[in-house]
Design a protein around this motif. Structure first.
Motif, PDB file in Angstrom:
ATOM      1  N   MET A 182       0.845  -1.193   0.000  1.00 20.29           N
ATOM      2  CA  MET A 182       0.000   0.000   0.000  1.00 20.29           C
ATOM      3  C   MET A 182       0.877   1.239   0.000  1.00 20.29           C
ATOM      4  O   MET A 182       1.815   1.360   0.791  1.00 20.29           O
ATOM      5  CB  MET A 182      -0.899   0.001   1.247  1.00 20.29           C
ATOM      6  N   SER A 183       0.628   2.201  -0.899  1.00 17.27           N
ATOM      7  CA  SER A 183       1.450   3.396  -1.012  1.00 17.27           C
ATOM      8  C   SER A 183       1.162   4.337   0.138  1.00 17.27           C
ATOM      9  O   SER A 183       0.146   4.255   0.814  1.00 17.27           O
ATOM     10  CB  SER A 183       1.159   4.100  -2.337  1.00 17.27           C
ATOM     11  N   ALA A 184       2.103   5.307   0.340  1.00 17.56           N
ATOM     12  CA  ALA A 184       1.926   6.269   1.420  1.00 17.56           C
ATOM     13  C   ALA A 184       0.700   7.131   1.194  1.00 17.56           C
ATOM     14  O   ALA A 184       0.068   7.605   2.142  1.00 17.56           O
ATOM     15  CB  ALA A 184       3.172   7.152   1.531  1.00 17.56           C
ATOM     16  N   GLN A 185       0.335   7.340  -0.080  1.00 12.78           N
ATOM     17  CA  GLN A 185      -0.830   8.144  -0.383  1.00 12.78           C
ATOM     18  C   GLN A 185      -2.124   7.454   0.035  1.00 12.78           C
ATOM     19  O   GLN A 185      -3.156   8.092   0.213  1.00 12.78           O
ATOM     20  CB  GLN A 185      -0.894   8.454  -1.879  1.00 12.78           C
ATOM     21  N   GLU A 186      -2.110   6.134   0.190  1.00 13.35           N
ATOM     22  CA  GLU A 186      -3.296   5.389   0.576  1.00 13.35           C
ATOM     23  C   GLU A 186      -3.315   5.103   2.068  1.00 13.35           C
ATOM     24  O   GLU A 186      -3.981   4.200   2.533  1.00 13.35           O
ATOM     25  CB  GLU A 186      -3.379   4.093  -0.226  1.00 13.35           C
ATOM     26  N   GLN A 187      -2.557   5.886   2.828  1.00  6.44           N
ATOM     27  CA  GLN A 187      -2.556   5.775   4.277  1.00  6.44           C
ATOM     28  C   GLN A 187      -2.719   7.163   4.882  1.00  6.44           C
ATOM     29  O   GLN A 187      -2.176   8.140   4.383  1.00  6.44           O
ATOM     30  CB  GLN A 187      -1.257   5.152   4.791  1.00  6.44           C
ATOM     31  N   LEU A 188      -3.482   7.234   5.965  1.00  7.06           N
ATOM     32  CA  LEU A 188      -3.599   8.463   6.728  1.00  7.06           C
ATOM     33  C   LEU A 188      -2.577   8.379   7.851  1.00  7.06           C
ATOM     34  O   LEU A 188      -2.673   7.522   8.718  1.00  7.06           O
ATOM     35  CB  LEU A 188      -5.016   8.601   7.300  1.00  7.06           C
ATOM     36  N   ARG A 189      -1.596   9.258   7.818  1.00  8.41           N
ATOM     37  CA  ARG A 189      -0.514   9.230   8.802  1.00  8.41           C
ATOM     38  C   ARG A 189      -0.757  10.301   9.854  1.00  8.41           C
ATOM     39  O   ARG A 189      -0.942  11.473   9.530  1.00  8.41           O
ATOM     40  CB  ARG A 189       0.839   9.420   8.129  1.00  8.41           C
ATOM     41  N   ILE A 190      -0.747   9.862  11.135  1.00  8.87           N
ATOM     42  CA  ILE A 190      -1.015  10.746  12.261  1.00  8.87           C
ATOM     43  C   ILE A 190       0.200  10.749  13.172  1.00  8.87           C
ATOM     44  O   ILE A 190       0.699   9.686  13.557  1.00  8.87           O
ATOM     45  CB  ILE A 190      -2.251  10.279  13.048  1.00  8.87           C
ATOM     46  N   ALA A 191       0.673  11.930  13.531  1.00  4.97           N
ATOM     47  CA  ALA A 191       1.819  12.043  14.426  1.00  4.97           C
ATOM     48  C   ALA A 191       1.378  11.741  15.850  1.00  4.97           C
ATOM     49  O   ALA A 191       0.461  12.383  16.372  1.00  4.97           O
ATOM     50  CB  ALA A 191       2.426  13.440  14.352  1.00  4.97           C
ATOM     51  N   GLY A 192       2.012  10.733  16.487  1.00  6.00           N
ATOM     52  CA  GLY A 192       1.689  10.391  17.865  1.00  6.00           C
ATOM     53  C   GLY A 192       2.234  11.411  18.847  1.00  6.00           C
ATOM     54  O   GLY A 192       3.185  12.138  18.553  1.00  6.00           O
ATOM     55  N   LEU A 193       1.619  11.491  20.024  1.00  6.10           N
ATOM     56  CA  LEU A 193       2.081  12.452  21.027  1.00  6.10           C
ATOM     57  C   LEU A 193       3.502  12.170  21.474  1.00  6.10           C
ATOM     58  O   LEU A 193       4.220  13.074  21.870  1.00  6.10           O
ATOM     59  CB  LEU A 193       1.141  12.406  22.245  1.00  6.10           C
ATOM     60  N   THR A 194       3.925  10.920  21.430  1.00  2.99           N
ATOM     61  CA  THR A 194       5.280  10.576  21.849  1.00  2.99           C
ATOM     62  C   THR A 194       6.234  10.469  20.676  1.00  2.99           C
ATOM     63  O   THR A 194       7.335   9.972  20.811  1.00  2.99           O
ATOM     64  CB  THR A 194       5.267   9.237  22.609  1.00  2.99           C
TER      65      THR A 194
END
Length: 246
Positions: A1-13
């Protein structure tokens, strides 16, 4: 799966969480299930109204019954059909029976649960996404957009993600936890991650992260209340949110 097909969320840590995005096929599967449910509910209401009017002997040759039948039968059925998606997406935190069956959930760009405004905007744009027939506009947008978005998602700032594929390692360790806590997958992952790394973080850093996360989970907590909580109390509050870990 490409990076465009993922929702990336920055974790608090600092650890990034990737949520796989649902494609047109999964969307269509969820929609078909929901369409059948809402159509059956609307038809069931119409049938009950018809039986009620027939039982009261109001379906005679006179046309006087049509106005009351429209008020008690047709309009409620139309509301059931129209409001099915927005009402259930609000009550079920970004899901509907169809979405749940298909293993998908509606989230914001930051991974949170969409608010009332976002859900209403997304559903208003169904009129455009459904044109000219069979959701041709919406499905076409899903196929060509980078993150599989229909026009309603673009306007509302929402994304449909694969719920069954969200953080499989964490969910495997915490069976049924999403249902028990009511937290969305992104927040649950951050909570579990912070508790796992609690001892490796400095007290100042982990307390600041804990207050930020608690404020996100419960906006009703005032800054004064959060500031008054010491390190053990913050840790205990976080653990109390995880029944399996308590």
């Amino acid at each position: 799966m490409s990076a465009q097909e993922q929702l990336r969320i920055a974790g608090l840590t600092g650890v990034e969480l990737a949520l796989p995005i649902a494609g047109p096929g999964t969307r269509s599967y969820a929609f078909i299930i929901d369409w059948h449910i809402r159509a059956l509910l609307a038809l069931a209401w119409l049938a009950l109204a018809w039986l009620l009017f027939a039982g009261l002997g109001l379906l005679g040759g006179s046309h006087g019954w049509r106005g009351p039948f429209a008020i008690l039968g047709l309009w409620p059925a139309l509301l059931i059909y129209t409001l099915y998606h927005p009402v259930l997406e609000l009550l079920m935190h970004g899901r509907t029976p169809g979405k749940r069956t298909a293993g998908v959930r509606l989230v914001t760009r930051s991974g949170g649960v969409p608010g009332t405004g976002a859900i209403l905007i997304r559903n208003i744009f169904r009129l455009l996404d459904g044109m000219p027939f069979l959701y041709l506009v919406g499905l076409s947008c899903c196929m060509i957009s980078a993150q599989r978005l229909r026009i309603g998602d673009m306007a509302a700032g929402t994304i449909l993600v694969l719920e069954t594929a969200v953080s499989p390692q964490q969910l495997a360790r915490l069976p049924g936890l999403l249902a028990q806590t009511g937290l969305d997958p992104g927040v649950l992952d951050l909570l579990h991650e912070l508790l796992e790394r609690w001892q490796s973080l400095s007290m100042q850093h982990r307390d600041a992260l804990a207050r930020t996360l608690l404020a996100r989970i419960d906006p009703a907590l005032s800054p004064a209340v959060l500031s008054a909580l010491d390190d053990p109390e913050l840790h205990q509050r976080l653990r109390s949110l995880l029944p399996a870990a308590a």
